[in-house]
Every structure is written in structure tokens, then in C-alpha cells.
Design an enzyme around this catalytic site. Structure first.
Site: not given
Ligand SMILES: NC(=O)c1ccc[n+]([C@@H]2O[C@H](COP(=O)([O-])OP(=O)(O)OC[C@H]3O[C@@H](n4cnc5c(N)ncnc54)[C@H](OP(=O)(O)O)[C@@H]3O)[C@@H](O)[C@H]2O)c1
Length: 287
Positions: A45, A50, A81, A115
Site C-alpha cells: 500500500d 509517500y 493514492k 487519498h
Molecule cells: N490512507 C491514509 O490516510 C493512511 C494514513 C496512515 C496510514 N495508511 C496506510 O496504513 C499503513 C499502516 O499505518 P501506519 O504506518 O500509520 O501505522 P501502523 O501500521 O499502525 O504502525 C506502524 C508502526 O508500528 C511499528 N511496528 C510494526 N510492526 C511492529 C511489531 N511487530 N512490533 C512493534 N512495532 C511494530 C512500526 O515500526 P517500524 O516500521 O520501525 O518497524 C511503526 O512504527 C501505512 O503504512 C499506509 O500504507 C494510510
């Protein structure tokens, strides 16, 4: 334990767990995407904002070339997006071309999302028409939205020239932000919910209930959260740039939380938004 795929209203299927790459630095986006593919992820994704679309697509292209007999394009689901500043028919058309150019090594884009709904009726509508045309061209397989609230979805579903319903609404959703009404609306309309920030960006890993469930199931707190997301029937998008976390996160579908434990997690809901919340963005008549 959980279905590996969801069927979209377009007829295409989408892997239930996708690798998020928001805040994944450009310098490592190709490597971690490739690691993800080698680990078993088949869904990535990305987004124009990004700034790592090219690197993600390069990783997919490289993976496809590695072993063409087993690594098939049709097994991969690549999402990008279009950002708010490119809303409107002409701008979205151009933005789609830009994303397609970056994806030329992988022939087509599986899903393009708007987005967020942050513009106005005319521009959102124009963007949707451009997205519908992109599907007609065959270069984009599915289209959808992100951060749409019920009111934005209703507006879209009422377009007089609507030909394609959104396949997806990608929204922030986790036990601290359950959005039950919005998710139910999507599901009733045949729109698959994608849960972003399923790990609450790491901000709740010290929660006592979460820690006790991790202990009870002998899983990590991240696995409990990803499992909760899957148990709700969402496609879930955990992000990591840490190679050692890729496999455990992907294997979060190998157990089932009990209905009582799911309910206990549901009770954590406190409308906790980790980033932005465009689902409440005003419609034209609310401004
Ligand atoms: N459409 C939108 O507006 C929108 C907004 C936000 C996100 N998104 C999408 O959703 C995805 C995920 O959301 P997000 O990036 O906001 O946050 P998330 O997936 O909730 O959290 C990511 C965080 O968790 C950590 N992490 C991952 N696996 C872990 C584990 N097994 N143990 C401990 N910590 C862990 C990562 O650290 P490390 O990376 O350092 O390992 C990072 O700091 C995004 O990458 C994006 O593709 C979309």
C-alpha cells in the site's frame, strides 16, 4: 484461519494483509518491499505523497523477474493514492498518468484510491470520473476512496454518472477507533474496509489489556492488533521497516481471538486518531 483474500465488488480479489509503506524512507522502500515479497506479502500500500511509488514498483518488478515461473503479476496487489491537491478531472487524469509511469515495470495498478475527500463536490466528482476512465483503459483494475465518511460516500454513490462504485474505503481503524457505523455502512454497500494504522502506530503497545492478551495467546501485541482487524473482516495494512517484524506481522492470521476478547478490545474505543481525520471534512453545504 482467516480468508487470505477478500472479493471486491469489481470481481477482483485482494490479499487480506498488505504491507504499508507510509513513512518508509525512499532510501529503503525498495529493499523492504522486496523483503516483504520474499517473506510472503502479496499486497503493498503506497501513495503519491509517500514518495516511494517508484521504489515499491521497482521491487515488485524485480521480484517478478527473479522467478517468472512462480512469481506472477496476477498474485500481486499494488495500491497507490491520488492526493487532495490533484482533485478535479484534469489534475487527477495527469496524476494517474504519473503513477502509471512509475508503475510501468509492472504493467498496471491494482488499486487507486482518492487519498481523502478534502476538496469540494465538483473536484471530488471530476476525480471520480477520471478514475472511472482509468479503469476503462485497463491500466487500473480497481478504484476506491480513503478517509471517506458516510456523508462523502453517500455523495459519491449519488453521482448521476456513477459507473463504478468504490471497491474500498481505507480508513484508520483499530480498537481505540472502531468506527463501527462507518464500517457497517461500507459493508452494507459492498465496499471493503481497509484498516490503516492497525498497530495504532505503536502508541498503545503498553496497554494492559493488550499485554494480557499477548500473554494469553502467546502472541506479540502487534499480532493481537492485526488479528483484531482481521476478525472484523477488514483488509489490514500493518507497516514496518524492520525486516524481523515482517513475518510475525504476516502470520497474525494463524490464530483466533475469542469473541469475548474481541469485545473487550472493542470497549477500548475512545475515538483515538493517530494522524488526521478527513472523515469529518465538511461537505460544501456544511462549510
Ligand atoms: N490512507 C491514509 O490516510 C493512511 C494514513 C496512515 C496510514 N495508511 C496506510 O496504513 C499503513 C499502516 O499505518 P501506519 O504506518 O500509520 O501505522 P501502523 O501500521 O499502525 O504502525 C506502524 C508502526 O508500528 C511499528 N511496528 C510494526 N510492526 C511492529 C511489531 N511487530 N512490533 C512493534 N512495532 C511494530 C512500526 O515500526 P517500524 O516500521 O520501525 O518497524 C511503526 O512504527 C501505512 O503504512 C499506509 O500504507 C494510510
Amino acid at each position: 484461519m482467516f480468508p487470505k483474500f477478500h472479493k471486491l465488488n469489481s470481481g477482483h480479489k485482494i490479499p487480506s494483509i498488505g504491507l504499508g509503506v507510509y513513512l518508509t524512507p525512499v532510501s529503503i522502500a525498495k529493499e523492504i518491499s522486496l523483503d516483504g515479497l520474499e517473506t510472503g506479502y502479496r499486497h503493498i500500500d503506497s501513495a503519491q505523497v509517500y514518495k516511494n511509488e517508484s521504489e515499491v514498483c521497482d521491487a515488485i518488478a524485480e521480484w517478478l523477474k527473479k522467478d517468472p515461473s512462480t512469481n506472477k503479476r496476477e498474485d500481486i496487489f499494488y495500491t497507490t493514492k491520488i492526493f487532495d491537491s490533484d482533485h478535479g478531472y484534469e489534475l487527477t487524469k495527469k496524476a494517474i498518468e504519473v503513477s502509471l509511469e512509475r508503475a510501468k515495470g509492472i504493467d498496471y495498478i491494482d488499486l487507486i484510491l482518492m487519498h481523502s475527500p478534502r476538496s469540494d463536490y465538483e473536484r471530488r466528482h471530476g476525480s471520480w470520473l477520471a478514475l472511472q476512465e482509468a479503469v476503462a483503459s485497463g491500466k487500473v483494475k480497481n478504484i476506491g476512496v480513503s478517509n471517506y465518511g458516510i456523508k462523502h460516500l453517500k455523495e459519491l454513490l449519488a453521482y448521476p454518472d456513477l459507473k463504478i462504485k468504490p471497491a474500498i474505503n481505507q480508513i484508520e481503524i483499530h480498537p481505540w477507533l472502531t468506527r463501527t457505523e462507518l464500517a457497517a455502512f461500507c459493508q452494507t454497500e459492498g465496499i471493503v474496509v481497509e484498516a490503516y494504522s492497525p498497530l495504532v502506530r505503536g502508541q498503545k503497545f503498553d496497554d494492559e489489556l493488550l499485554l494480557s492478551l499477548a500473554k494469553k495467546y502467546s502472541k506479540t501485541t502487534a499480532q493481537i492488533l492485526i488479528n483484531w482487524s482481521l476478525s472484523k473482516g477488514y483488509v489490514t495494512l500493518p507497516k514496518t521497516v524492520t525486516k524481523s517484524r515482517l513475518l510475525p506481522n504476516l502470520e497474525s492470521d494463524q490464530f483466533k481471538l475469542s469473541p469475548e476478547d474481541i469485545k473487550a478490545l472493542d470497549a477500548k474505543d475512545e475515538y483515538f486518531v493517530t494522524g488526521w481525520d478527513p472523515t469529518v471534512y465538511p461537505l460544501d453545504n456544511e462549510k
